[in-house]
Design a protein around this motif. Structure first.
Motif, PDB file in Angstrom:
ATOM      1  N   SER A 110      -0.185   4.808 -11.502  1.00  0.00           N
ATOM      2  CA  SER A 110      -0.976   5.978 -11.890  1.00  0.00           C
ATOM      3  C   SER A 110      -2.000   5.621 -12.958  1.00  0.00           C
ATOM      4  O   SER A 110      -3.096   6.191 -13.006  1.00  0.00           O
ATOM      5  CB  SER A 110      -0.061   7.096 -12.383  1.00  0.00           C
ATOM      6  N   GLN A 111      -1.673   4.661 -13.816  1.00  0.00           N
ATOM      7  CA  GLN A 111      -2.617   4.228 -14.837  1.00  0.00           C
ATOM      8  C   GLN A 111      -3.703   3.343 -14.232  1.00  0.00           C
ATOM      9  O   GLN A 111      -4.851   3.343 -14.694  1.00  0.00           O
ATOM     10  CB  GLN A 111      -1.872   3.480 -15.936  1.00  0.00           C
ATOM     11  N   MET A 112      -3.338   2.614 -13.192  1.00  0.00           N
ATOM     12  CA  MET A 112      -4.313   1.760 -12.520  1.00  0.00           C
ATOM     13  C   MET A 112      -5.336   2.594 -11.779  1.00  0.00           C
ATOM     14  O   MET A 112      -6.525   2.283 -11.766  1.00  0.00           O
ATOM     15  CB  MET A 112      -3.587   0.827 -11.538  1.00  0.00           C
ATOM     16  N   GLY A 113      -4.892   3.670 -11.124  1.00  0.00           N
ATOM     17  CA  GLY A 113      -5.794   4.581 -10.435  1.00  0.00           C
ATOM     18  C   GLY A 113      -6.072   4.229  -8.988  1.00  0.00           C
ATOM     19  O   GLY A 113      -6.087   5.097  -8.138  1.00  0.00           O
ATOM     20  N   TRP A 114      -6.287   2.955  -8.718  1.00  0.00           N
ATOM     21  CA  TRP A 114      -6.560   2.529  -7.343  1.00  0.00           C
ATOM     22  C   TRP A 114      -6.313   1.036  -7.210  1.00  0.00           C
ATOM     23  O   TRP A 114      -6.419   0.283  -8.177  1.00  0.00           O
ATOM     24  CB  TRP A 114      -7.972   2.889  -6.906  1.00  0.00           C
ATOM     25  N   GLN A 115      -5.952   0.634  -6.005  1.00  0.00           N
ATOM     26  CA  GLN A 115      -5.739  -0.781  -5.741  1.00  0.00           C
ATOM     27  C   GLN A 115      -7.074  -1.499  -5.603  1.00  0.00           C
ATOM     28  O   GLN A 115      -8.006  -0.983  -4.995  1.00  0.00           O
ATOM     29  CB  GLN A 115      -4.910  -0.973  -4.466  1.00  0.00           C
ATOM     30  N   ARG A 146       0.822  -1.206   0.000  1.00  0.00           N
ATOM     31  CA  ARG A 146       0.000   0.000   0.000  1.00  0.00           C
ATOM     32  C   ARG A 146       0.856   1.256   0.000  1.00  0.00           C
ATOM     33  O   ARG A 146       0.591   2.210  -0.737  1.00  0.00           O
ATOM     34  CB  ARG A 146      -0.918  -0.012   1.225  1.00  0.00           C
ATOM     35  N   ALA A 147       1.885   1.262   0.839  1.00  0.00           N
ATOM     36  CA  ALA A 147       2.775   2.424   0.904  1.00  0.00           C
ATOM     37  C   ALA A 147       3.471   2.652  -0.440  1.00  0.00           C
ATOM     38  O   ALA A 147       3.600   3.792  -0.908  1.00  0.00           O
ATOM     39  CB  ALA A 147       3.802   2.227   2.011  1.00  0.00           C
ATOM     40  N   ASN A 148       3.897   1.575  -1.086  1.00  0.00           N
ATOM     41  CA  ASN A 148       4.558   1.703  -2.387  1.00  0.00           C
ATOM     42  C   ASN A 148       3.583   2.200  -3.441  1.00  0.00           C
ATOM     43  O   ASN A 148       3.938   3.046  -4.283  1.00  0.00           O
ATOM     44  CB  ASN A 148       5.140   0.360  -2.806  1.00  0.00           C
ATOM     45  N   PHE A 149       2.331   1.702  -3.390  1.00  0.00           N
ATOM     46  CA  PHE A 149       1.334   2.140  -4.361  1.00  0.00           C
ATOM     47  C   PHE A 149       1.063   3.635  -4.221  1.00  0.00           C
ATOM     48  O   PHE A 149       0.996   4.362  -5.222  1.00  0.00           O
ATOM     49  CB  PHE A 149       0.042   1.349  -4.176  1.00  0.00           C
ATOM     50  N   LEU A 150       0.904   4.106  -2.991  1.00  0.00           N
ATOM     51  CA  LEU A 150       0.628   5.523  -2.767  1.00  0.00           C
ATOM     52  C   LEU A 150       1.796   6.404  -3.212  1.00  0.00           C
ATOM     53  O   LEU A 150       1.604   7.555  -3.618  1.00  0.00           O
ATOM     54  CB  LEU A 150       0.316   5.760  -1.292  1.00  0.00           C
ATOM     55  N   LYS A 151       3.006   5.862  -3.147  1.00  0.00           N
ATOM     56  CA  LYS A 151       4.185   6.598  -3.608  1.00  0.00           C
ATOM     57  C   LYS A 151       4.239   6.633  -5.130  1.00  0.00           C
ATOM     58  O   LYS A 151       4.453   7.685  -5.742  1.00  0.00           O
ATOM     59  CB  LYS A 151       5.448   5.946  -3.053  1.00  0.00           C
ATOM     60  N   GLN A 152       4.006   5.473  -5.754  1.00  0.00           N
ATOM     61  CA  GLN A 152       4.151   5.369  -7.197  1.00  0.00           C
ATOM     62  C   GLN A 152       2.985   5.995  -7.962  1.00  0.00           C
ATOM     63  O   GLN A 152       3.152   6.402  -9.124  1.00  0.00           O
ATOM     64  CB  GLN A 152       4.286   3.893  -7.599  1.00  0.00           C
ATOM     65  N   ILE A 153       1.825   6.085  -7.325  1.00  0.00           N
ATOM     66  CA  ILE A 153       0.682   6.650  -8.041  1.00  0.00           C
ATOM     67  C   ILE A 153       0.904   8.120  -8.390  1.00  0.00           C
ATOM     68  O   ILE A 153       0.297   8.662  -9.309  1.00  0.00           O
ATOM     69  CB  ILE A 153      -0.620   6.466  -7.220  1.00  0.00           C
ATOM     70  N   LYS A 154       1.820   8.762  -7.653  1.00  0.00           N
ATOM     71  CA  LYS A 154       2.138  10.165  -7.914  1.00  0.00           C
ATOM     72  C   LYS A 154       3.126  10.337  -9.058  1.00  0.00           C
ATOM     73  O   LYS A 154       3.367  11.460  -9.495  1.00  0.00           O
ATOM     74  CB  LYS A 154       2.693  10.810  -6.645  1.00  0.00           C
ATOM     75  N   VAL A 155       3.699   9.233  -9.528  1.00  0.00           N
ATOM     76  CA  VAL A 155       4.689   9.275 -10.602  1.00  0.00           C
ATOM     77  C   VAL A 155       3.971   9.185 -11.940  1.00  0.00           C
ATOM     78  O   VAL A 155       3.319   8.179 -12.239  1.00  0.00           O
ATOM     79  CB  VAL A 155       5.711   8.130 -10.467  1.00  0.00           C
ATOM     80  N   GLU A 156       4.086  10.227 -12.738  1.00  0.00           N
ATOM     81  CA  GLU A 156       3.407  10.265 -14.024  1.00  0.00           C
ATOM     82  C   GLU A 156       3.879   9.124 -14.913  1.00  0.00           C
ATOM     83  O   GLU A 156       5.073   8.885 -15.061  1.00  0.00           O
ATOM     84  CB  GLU A 156       3.650  11.614 -14.706  1.00  0.00           C
ATOM     85  N   GLY A 157       2.929   8.419 -15.495  1.00  0.00           N
ATOM     86  CA  GLY A 157       3.240   7.331 -16.408  1.00  0.00           C
ATOM     87  C   GLY A 157       3.491   5.995 -15.745  1.00  0.00           C
ATOM     88  O   GLY A 157       3.676   4.986 -16.439  1.00  0.00           O
TER      89      GLY A 157
END
Length: 248
Positions: free
Chosen positions: A212-217, A197-208
């Motif tokens: 970020s393309q997934m949008g949500w877990q 979860r922590a990694n997802f929240l970090k990577q979702i802010k990275v464009e591309g």
């Protein structure tokens, strides 16, 4: 095979059916950015976990802050059969249900407003009614939260929501507190999920990024974690209460 559980709604008078299964949709959820509120599966399951009693009266009400029943004044716009009243006082609006409900032994009805349905200036009151034995009607009550602020109901919106509940369950359950370390397998899965979860929240802010393309877990929504795990056999992603039917 055990008998199928039943709820019977006995009508006090002939009227168009005002009972319907709960729906997932909420106006405020529709208005959230990209409708993100619907990504919360516990919300949508709760929204449809029961039945609604639909009001047929459009009105506004104002409470003057005094405890007497006369302290609530109604402005009826369109009159139906499920009418509001001020019976108890203290800014409480009462709807008398046009049904007498019957349930199986030890099954009661949890009665309140529609879950996650936000109404300005008024709060649904909640009760657990023993509908397995009682020959008495119950009322649905709403508490106005602030004097001199008008509240409104429209015909077609729910005035009551209910679902069946084993009313012996709370008495029978043995609540226990233990350290998570007592369950090493569960603790390891929780730690893995927290890291993910922590990694997802970090990577979702990275464009591309893939995140970020997934949008949500969707782990909880899909009923599994990690993503490659088998789906939980008792997971619900939707629930659909059956409609009340009249015998043929």
């Amino acid at each position: 095979m055990a008998d199928t559980p039943k709820i019977t709604a006995y009508e006090h008078y002939d009227m168009p059916s005002s009972l319907r299964p709960g729906t997932q949709r909420r106006d405020w959820m529709d208005d959230t950015r990209e409708k993100f509120a619907y990504r919360c599966l516990p919300l949508t399951i709760a929204n449809s976990h029961g039945w609604e009693v639909i009001g047929d009266t459009t009105f506004r009400a104002v409470w003057n802050g005094k405890p007497e029943p006369s302290g609530v004044q109604f402005d009826i716009k369109t009159q139906g059969q499920i009418m509001p009243s001020s019976h108890f006082g203290d800014g409480i609006i009462t709807f008398t249900m046009p049904y007498l409900f019957r349930t199986d032994e030890n099954i009661g009805l949890w009665v309140s407003g529609a879950p996650n349905q936000v109404k300005h200036g008024i709060q649904p009151l909640t009760g657990l009614v023993e509908t397995d034995w009682s020959p008495m009607n119950f009322t649905m009550n709403w508490k106005i939260t602030q004097p001199h602020v008008p509240v409104a109901f429209k015909a077609g919106e729910p005035v009551c929501f209910f679902f069946p509940l084993d009313r012996t369950l709370v008495d029978r359950i043995e609540p226990v507190i233990r350290p998570l370390s007592d369950n090493p397998e569960l603790a390891a899965k929780n730690a893995e999920w927290s890291k993910s979860r922590a990694n997802f929240l970090k990577q979702i802010k990275v464009e591309g990024s893939a995140e970020s393309q997934m949008g949500w877990q969707k782990d909880y929504h899909k009923g599994r974690f990690p993503p490659e795990a088998d789906k939980a056999t008792n997971h619900y992603s939707k629930i659909k209460a059956k409609a009340f039917k009249r015998p043929e």
